[in-house]
Design an enzyme around this catalytic site. Structure first.
Site, PDB file in Angstrom:
ATOM      1  N   ASP A 115     -15.805 -34.088  33.324  1.00  0.00           N
ATOM      2  CA  ASP A 115     -14.928 -35.214  32.983  1.00  0.00           C
ATOM      3  C   ASP A 115     -13.856 -35.389  34.058  1.00  0.00           C
ATOM      4  OD1 ASP A 115     -13.821 -37.352  31.570  1.00  0.00           O
ATOM      5  OD2 ASP A 115     -12.507 -36.050  30.408  1.00  0.00           O
ATOM      6  N   HIS A 158      -7.906 -28.969  25.336  1.00  0.00           N
ATOM      7  CA  HIS A 158      -9.245 -28.413  25.203  1.00  0.00           C
ATOM      8  C   HIS A 158      -9.622 -27.565  26.412  1.00  0.00           C
ATOM      9  CE1 HIS A 158      -9.417 -32.654  26.691  1.00  0.00           C
ATOM     10  NE2 HIS A 158      -9.944 -32.024  27.723  1.00  0.00           N
ATOM     11  N   GLN A 225     -16.137 -30.558  25.825  1.00  0.00           N
ATOM     12  CA  GLN A 225     -14.713 -30.235  25.810  1.00  0.00           C
ATOM     13  C   GLN A 225     -14.323 -29.843  24.388  1.00  0.00           C
ATOM     14  OE1 GLN A 225     -13.714 -34.119  27.439  1.00  0.00           O
ATOM     15  NE2 GLN A 225     -12.752 -33.173  29.223  1.00  0.00           N
ATOM     16  N   ARG A 255       1.819 -31.675  34.823  1.00  0.00           N
ATOM     17  CA  ARG A 255       1.486 -32.829  33.971  1.00  0.00           C
ATOM     18  C   ARG A 255       0.699 -32.331  32.760  1.00  0.00           C
ATOM     19  NH1 ARG A 255      -3.192 -35.800  33.355  1.00  0.00           N
ATOM     20  NH2 ARG A 255      -3.013 -37.985  32.758  1.00  0.00           N
ATOM     21  N   ASP A 257      -1.610 -32.967  30.071  1.00  0.00           N
ATOM     22  CA  ASP A 257      -2.646 -33.963  29.787  1.00  0.00           C
ATOM     23  C   ASP A 257      -2.867 -34.109  28.284  1.00  0.00           C
ATOM     24  OD1 ASP A 257      -5.013 -35.644  30.695  1.00  0.00           O
ATOM     25  OD2 ASP A 257      -6.032 -34.121  29.484  1.00  0.00           O
ATOM     26  N   GLU A 299       1.716 -36.849  29.538  1.00  0.00           N
ATOM     27  CA  GLU A 299       0.823 -38.012  29.515  1.00  0.00           C
ATOM     28  C   GLU A 299       0.677 -38.457  28.067  1.00  0.00           C
ATOM     29  OE1 GLU A 299      -3.729 -39.524  30.174  1.00  0.00           O
ATOM     30  OE2 GLU A 299      -3.195 -37.645  29.197  1.00  0.00           O
ATOM     31  N   HIS A 366      -6.052 -42.393  38.524  1.00  0.00           N
ATOM     32  CA  HIS A 366      -7.443 -41.948  38.488  1.00  0.00           C
ATOM     33  C   HIS A 366      -8.195 -42.501  37.287  1.00  0.00           C
ATOM     34  CE1 HIS A 366      -5.597 -39.454  35.481  1.00  0.00           C
ATOM     35  NE2 HIS A 366      -6.783 -39.054  35.075  1.00  0.00           N
ATOM     36  N   ASP A 367      -7.474 -42.956  36.272  1.00  0.00           N
ATOM     37  CA  ASP A 367      -8.104 -43.323  35.013  1.00  0.00           C
ATOM     38  C   ASP A 367      -8.362 -44.818  34.923  1.00  0.00           C
ATOM     39  OD1 ASP A 367      -9.259 -42.400  32.703  1.00  0.00           O
ATOM     40  OD2 ASP A 367      -7.449 -41.455  31.949  1.00  0.00           O
TER      41      ASP A 367
END
Length: 607
Positions: A115, A158, A225, A255, A257, A299, A366-367
């Site tokens: 991912d 995860h 995950q 960061r 996540d 995030e 990046h997303d």
């Protein structure tokens, strides 16, 4: 430095930390004592150079609120090939004015089931193709020598199914299984499914996965995950230790996540639950004890009212900064609609926050772009969620007449109408199409849109962060479609390798790359020269009298700037009252009663 410093910091936080821990974990003093001992172990492992940074920043607590910080986020493999390659190219980043480097996930993760690096199989190991943990520490040292801050993603929610804990759990170890959410049948998972939304309903439907042995495990994101069970203090202890271990490699910003997801309770949506804030507050306290120069960046991909609580309070902070996802999303909505009213409303909400609240701002990352807009507010304009998402996606994929955008959809499900959007800033603003069609007028318009959006991003309070490649207007990379490991994930459209050949054109202002690079550097330089761009400036939203023009006032220590942005291709004239102002970008004086903005025109004006 003696342990008396550790003891003093621990004593300063001890009562609150113990109270929170024992309330959450039912007075499990054995687990708490282990946690405290772990903090001391990580304190002892922190090298002197990092402790010196701790002391320096403690003496300058507002260091990260400066208008001097400019960031860039990147995948190390795409930019430098390896971590050593990134280190060798730090001079390029310095040329770009970058002093805040945000590295995308680089910890070990299984190829084909990573991912994008967010399925971590070892939190203490760098992906072998990128290098070693020693290489990461050396890169951090090199960044610090150049006065550069280093940020790293840390996956909280995860692990990969290939993590040692998961492997042991799969083999039947009951202690390892207690780190996750395991069930013998579908009874409880089905109860969760009644109230928990799906993250990826198209590519990864459901929140649970059935394993080969018939056991069922919670997998909110992808089947590979496995969600961690933070109700188990062992999970919290070990994950905080992993965080501190990475901080001790020289990371300045961590960061966090997907932080809203980390606490699960049956009968809820498992998002933003109160105990999430308890966990994050304890993480913040742990950082303040062991490595107080390190910042936590949250995030939180949620609507504005659910974002602000993650700052905590002035007395009891949680995240030091937050990812400004919602403003990014609303900005692109504004590009497609040419209507700033929703963006203006959001900025009014953001500017109402205490000045201590800090965001990491960006146009692209990046997303994908998920259209998490304030639809209840938009309903007054007869805008409904599904239809509007379709309009936005049709506009940015070039399906609508007049569209110059070249984006692609991610997780497209026509039944739900909830597809997300991929693409680089340059391709979404028309530069790629203009280069293909060789239309000079479209190229000029697209450059203005590209520059205006960056000027807007630089004008927001917080740390502006470029996505690697945007500084030279890099286009979409369609090569992912031929890679079996990437072809099913359209996010790789904007995750391509950095184009060093195109970057070599950055000094040639006759090229798109040169025009993008030189003008962005001009904006960045101006920003560093005016304290009103500090994140703790007083910011208000202006009434420009035009629905396509956003206006912002920034004030700091007697300096006032007026900032205007036309989100339409049509020229407009704004009247902001009486007086003469200085145009910081183009030079000369302007009359506030008569400010002419071209299509996608913008102004930075000094009163």
């Amino acid at each position: 430095m003696e342990n008396s410093v550790f003891t003093a910091r621990l004593d300063n936080c001890y009562d609150e930390l113990k109270w929170l821990y024992c309330e959450l974990y039912h007075n499990d003093m054995e687990a708490f004592d282990y946690f405290v001992q772990m903090l001391e172990t990580q304190w002892n492992a922190r090298k002197d150079a990092l402790r010196a940074i701790d002391e320096k920043r403690l003496a300058e607590p507002d260091w990260y609120r400066s208008n001097k910080l400019l960031g860039m986020m990147m995948y190390p493999a795409n930019f430098g090939g390896t971590l050593k390659g990134v280190q060798e190219k730090l001079s390029y980043l310095t040329e770009c004015g970058i002093n805040y480097l945000h590295l995308m996930p680089l910890l070990d993760s299984p190829k084909g089931k990573s991912d994008g690096g967010y399925a971590v199989s070892d939190f203490r190991k760098v992906r072998p193709d990128l290098g070693t943990m020693e290489d990461l520490a050396e890169l951090a040292d090199a960044c610090h020598e150049k006065g550069m801050v280093l940020c790293l993603d840390f996956v909280l929610n995860h692990t990969s199914e290939e993590h040692a804990w998961a492997k042991a759990a799969r083999a039947g170890d009951p202690v390892a299984r207690s780190r996750y959410f395991f069930y013998d049948n579908w009874d409880i998972p089905n109860e969760f499914e009644k109230t928990v939304p799906q993250v990826f309903p198209t590519t990864a439907p459901g929140n649970f996965t059935k394993l080969e042995d018939g056991q069922i495990v919670m997998t909110s994101f992808y089947p590979f995950q496995w969600d961690l069970n933070y109700a188990n203090p062992m999970v919290f202890n070990d994950m905080v230790e992993n965080l501190l271990y990475l901080a001790n490699q020289g990371m300045d910003v961590i960061r966090l996540d997907a932080v809203p997801y980390i606490w699960k309770e049956l009968g809820t949506d498992c998002r933003n639950l109160p105990k999430v804030h308890t966990l994050v507050r304890m993480m913040h306290l742990a950082v303040q004890i062991v490595c107080p120069s390190v910042l936590l960046l949250g995030e939180v991909v949620m609507e504005p009212k659910k974002v602000a609580p993650y700052f905590g309070t002035v007395a009891k902070p949680e995240c030091d900064m937050l990812y400004n996802v919602t403003t990014m999303c609303t900005t692109w909505h504004t590009v497609a609609t040419r209507d700033v009213r929703l963006l203006k409303r959001q900025m009014e909400q953001v500017t109402a926050l205490p000045e201590t609240c800090l965001f990491q701002n960006y146009l692209r990352c990046h997303d994908d772009i998920g259209w998490g807009l304030d639809y209840p507010w938009l309903e007054q304009f007869s805008i409904t969620e599904v239809a509007h998402k379709k309009y936005l996606n049709d506009w940015f994929t070039g399906k609508l007449p007049g569209s110059w955008s070249k984006g692609e959809l991610y997780n497209d499900d026509p039944r739900l109408g909830d597809a997300r959007l991929c693409g680089t800033t340059a391709s979404l603003t028309g530069l790629e199409k203009a280069a293909e069609t060789k239309e000079d007028a479209l190229m000029d318009q697209s450059l203005l849109c590209f520059w205006m959006l960056h000027a807007w991003m630089f004008s927001q309070s917080g740390i502006p962060v470029l996505y690697s490649g945007d500084e030279v207007a890099q286009f979409n990379d369609n090569s992912y479609k031929a890679d079996p490991d990437k072809m099913d994930d359209s996010r790789y459209l904007h995750r391509g390798n950095f184009d060093w050949e195109k970057a070599a054109l950055r000094t040639d202002i006759s090229t798109v790359q040169g025009k993008a690079f030189s003008f962005l550097r001009k904006l960045e330089t101006i920003r560093t020269e005016h304290p009103a761009f500090r994140s703790d400036a007083i910011v208000t939203v202006l009434d420009t009298g035009c629905d396509s023009v956003l206006g912002i006032s920034r004030k700091y220590n007697g300096e006032e700037l007026l900032l205007l942005f036309n989100f339409s291709e049509k020229p407009v004239t704004c009247n902001l009252g009486e007086g003469q102002v200085l145009n910081l970008i183009f030079g000369g004086a302007e009359d506030l009663r008569n400010i002419d903005l071209t299509g996608y025109g913008f102004r930075w004006l000094a009163c």
